[in-house]
Design a protein around this motif. Structure first.
Motif, PDB file in Angstrom:
ATOM      1  N   ARG A  16      19.565 -88.246 -78.394  1.00 54.70           N
ATOM      2  CA  ARG A  16      20.632 -87.929 -77.744  1.00 54.70           C
ATOM      3  C   ARG A  16      20.475 -86.633 -76.993  1.00 54.70           C
ATOM      4  NH1 ARG A  16      25.641 -91.384 -79.059  1.00 54.70           N
ATOM      5  NH2 ARG A  16      25.901 -90.475 -77.162  1.00 54.70           N
ATOM      6  N   GLU A  17      19.865 -85.819 -76.308  1.00 50.92           N
ATOM      7  CA  GLU A  17      19.966 -85.138 -75.470  1.00 50.92           C
ATOM      8  C   GLU A  17      19.597 -84.696 -74.505  1.00 50.92           C
ATOM      9  OE1 GLU A  17      17.010 -86.934 -76.833  1.00 50.92           O
ATOM     10  OE2 GLU A  17      15.879 -85.865 -78.575  1.00 50.92           O
ATOM     11  N   GLN A  18      21.066 -85.707 -73.437  1.00 53.01           N
ATOM     12  CA  GLN A  18      20.757 -85.979 -72.136  1.00 53.01           C
ATOM     13  C   GLN A  18      21.457 -84.450 -71.730  1.00 53.01           C
ATOM     14  OE1 GLN A  18      19.803 -88.811 -70.289  1.00 53.01           O
ATOM     15  NE2 GLN A  18      20.234 -87.216 -68.895  1.00 53.01           N
ATOM     16  N   LYS A  19      22.575 -83.671 -72.287  1.00 52.33           N
ATOM     17  CA  LYS A  19      23.207 -82.812 -72.089  1.00 52.33           C
ATOM     18  C   LYS A  19      22.034 -81.393 -71.742  1.00 52.33           C
ATOM     19  CE  LYS A  19      28.028 -83.527 -73.419  1.00 52.33           C
ATOM     20  NZ  LYS A  19      28.547 -83.667 -72.012  1.00 52.33           N
ATOM     21  N   ILE A  20      21.206 -81.049 -72.468  1.00 49.09           N
ATOM     22  CA  ILE A  20      20.133 -80.662 -73.143  1.00 49.09           C
ATOM     23  C   ILE A  20      19.035 -80.449 -71.406  1.00 49.09           C
ATOM     24  CG2 ILE A  20      18.893 -78.564 -74.160  1.00 49.09           C
ATOM     25  CD1 ILE A  20      21.363 -79.096 -75.044  1.00 49.09           C
ATOM     26  N   ILE A  21      18.986 -82.297 -71.579  1.00 48.80           N
ATOM     27  CA  ILE A  21      17.842 -82.570 -70.442  1.00 48.80           C
ATOM     28  C   ILE A  21      18.391 -82.297 -69.163  1.00 48.80           C
ATOM     29  CG2 ILE A  21      16.964 -85.103 -68.945  1.00 48.80           C
ATOM     30  CD1 ILE A  21      17.182 -86.552 -72.025  1.00 48.80           C
ATOM     31  N   ASP A  22      19.830 -82.120 -68.972  1.00 51.81           N
ATOM     32  CA  ASP A  22      20.037 -82.522 -67.523  1.00 51.81           C
ATOM     33  C   ASP A  22      20.300 -80.336 -67.273  1.00 51.81           C
ATOM     34  OD1 ASP A  22      21.446 -84.354 -67.478  1.00 51.81           O
ATOM     35  OD2 ASP A  22      23.097 -83.922 -67.970  1.00 51.81           O
ATOM     36  N   ILE A  23      20.352 -79.224 -68.306  1.00 43.92           N
ATOM     37  CA  ILE A  23      20.160 -78.333 -68.272  1.00 43.92           C
ATOM     38  C   ILE A  23      18.693 -77.008 -67.902  1.00 43.92           C
ATOM     39  CG2 ILE A  23      20.828 -75.535 -69.459  1.00 43.92           C
ATOM     40  CD1 ILE A  23      22.451 -76.626 -70.937  1.00 43.92           C
ATOM     41  N   MET A  24      18.116 -77.994 -68.738  1.00 41.71           N
ATOM     42  CA  MET A  24      16.331 -78.082 -68.456  1.00 41.71           C
ATOM     43  C   MET A  24      15.817 -78.372 -67.000  1.00 41.71           C
ATOM     44  SD  MET A  24      14.843 -76.254 -70.857  1.00 41.71           S
ATOM     45  CE  MET A  24      13.316 -77.086 -70.882  1.00 41.71           C
ATOM     46  N   ALA A  25      16.616 -79.479 -66.420  1.00 40.41           N
ATOM     47  CA  ALA A  25      15.928 -79.661 -65.756  1.00 40.41           C
ATOM     48  C   ALA A  25      16.540 -78.925 -63.804  1.00 40.41           C
ATOM     49  CB  ALA A  25      16.688 -81.732 -64.825  1.00 40.41           C
ATOM     50  N   ARG A  26      18.168 -78.484 -64.629  1.00 39.47           N
ATOM     51  CA  ARG A  26      18.560 -78.165 -63.353  1.00 39.47           C
ATOM     52  C   ARG A  26      17.458 -76.320 -63.424  1.00 39.47           C
ATOM     53  NH1 ARG A  26      23.387 -75.233 -66.109  1.00 39.47           N
ATOM     54  NH2 ARG A  26      22.400 -74.066 -66.651  1.00 39.47           N
TER      55      ARG A  26
END
Length: 343
Positions: A16-26
């Motif tokens: 459930r890493e979506q919020k971290i995925i979003d930061i990394m991608a940004r």
């Protein structure tokens, strides 16, 4: 440290890493030629090298932190939970947690009341199955906003104090931060760089395996925390690493053995560029290096940030060690074509 704080305070347990995925991608979108998220949830930033064909370097920091999911709500509203990743129950008692349902809920982890226990029972370490979360809400109230499978993380703010930082989830938002800062500092290199935020490391190094299979790197460098047992009553030979003594170049842990040539090359780079370092042998655990070793071409190493109280609500690191890790990783990528593998 603002980016590190954002990474640490965001919730993101294994799977459930979506919020971290979003930061990394940004962040990677500002430094990489392309950014993709694969079907495992790995974030992959690609930076093309000057040469064609070029050697491939994969740098990996895992996205996930240890945590829990809601598994049951009893008739009185007390929450039982299932773990994601390895936990030490004794550090959880009386700690605040956040439950992410339809809205955010604060709870407290508790077990049998110590004041009602016999003296011998108070000495025993509780088991996770005996712990529960109390939100102060009844079952009817809770079930409107919380359901089975909702994620739970430790509730701790990021703190800077002198030369140290204290927070939850340095394992392994530190690795994510090092990857991102390294990409910001890199100029054009001869090698192709794959900057990867890997999924589900805490439950079996799963993301690194799938990413390494797709990238097939010539060199794999994992970035993670490692144990710093430089505390009272721990003998010096058991401390693994010490805070403030530099980046730790891992020789081995329980899951991987670093290529001897890479270790020697990193040591030489550190001496050449006056980067403080220490050597690490960890008698347990593992990092994404194990996944890259098994599913890439083989040569790997881990650069570790010494951290006290790993897998607790209050992990602690030294800023100088963090900076040394970034500096050495940048130099490795810039000069890695000179690295000679050795066995």
């Amino acid at each position: 440290m603002q980016l590190l704080q954002e990474l640490c305070e965001a919730p993101g347990i294994s799977g459930r890493e979506q919020k971290i995925i979003d930061i990394m991608a940004r962040e990677l979108s500002q430094t990489a030629d392309s950014v993709t998220v694969d079907q495992m949830g790995n974030v992959i930033g690609f930076k093309k090298g000057r040469k064609d064909p070029a050697k491939k370097v994969m740098i990996a920091g895992h996205l996930d932190e240890i945590g829990f999911v809601v598994s049951y709500v009893d008739k009185n509203g007390y929450i039982r939970f299932a773990q994601r990743g390895g936990h030490t129950p004794k550090v959880l008692l009386s700690q605040r947690v956040k439950i992410f349902g339809k809205q955010e809920v604060i709870g407290v982890v508790e077990g049998a009341p110590a004041m009602l226990q016999e003296a011998e029972d108070r000495k025993k370490t509780p088991e996770l199955k005996d712990l529960y979360i109390d939100t102060g809400m009844n079952k009817e109230e809770l079930e409107k906003i919380v359901e089975i499978g909702d994620i739970i993380v430790l509730d701790r703010e990021f703190v800077e104090q002198g030369q140290v930082c204290i927070a939850k989830a340095f394992d392994n938002r530190v690795g994510c931060y090092v990857v991102l800062e390294t990409m910001k500092r890199l100029q054009q290199t001869d090698v192709d760089v794959y900057a990867v935020g890997t999924a589900q490391e805490e439950v079996g190094i799963r993301g690194a395996m799938s990413a390494a299979r797709d990238v097939n790197p010539d060199f794999g460098i994992a970035i993670d925390v490692t144990a710093a047992f430089d505390t009272p009553d721990v003998k010096e030979h058991q401390q693994v690493t010490q805070l403030g003594k530099g980046v730790a170049i891992k020789i081995n842990d329980q899951a991987s053995i670093s290529n001897h040539g890479i270790v020697e090359f990193l040591k030489a780079l550190a001496k050449k560029h006056k980067i403080l370092y220490q050597l690490e042998i960890l008698p347990f655990g593992g990092t994404d290096a194990a996944g890259m070793q098994r599913f890439g071409k083989g040569p790997v190493c881990t650069l570790s940030v010494p951290t006290r109280y790993v897998h607790s609500p209050n992990e602690m690191l030294h800023k100088d060690d963090l900076e040394a890790t970034i500096a050495l990783l940048v130099k490795f990528i810039e000069e890695c074509e000179q690295c000679q593998l050795a066995f």
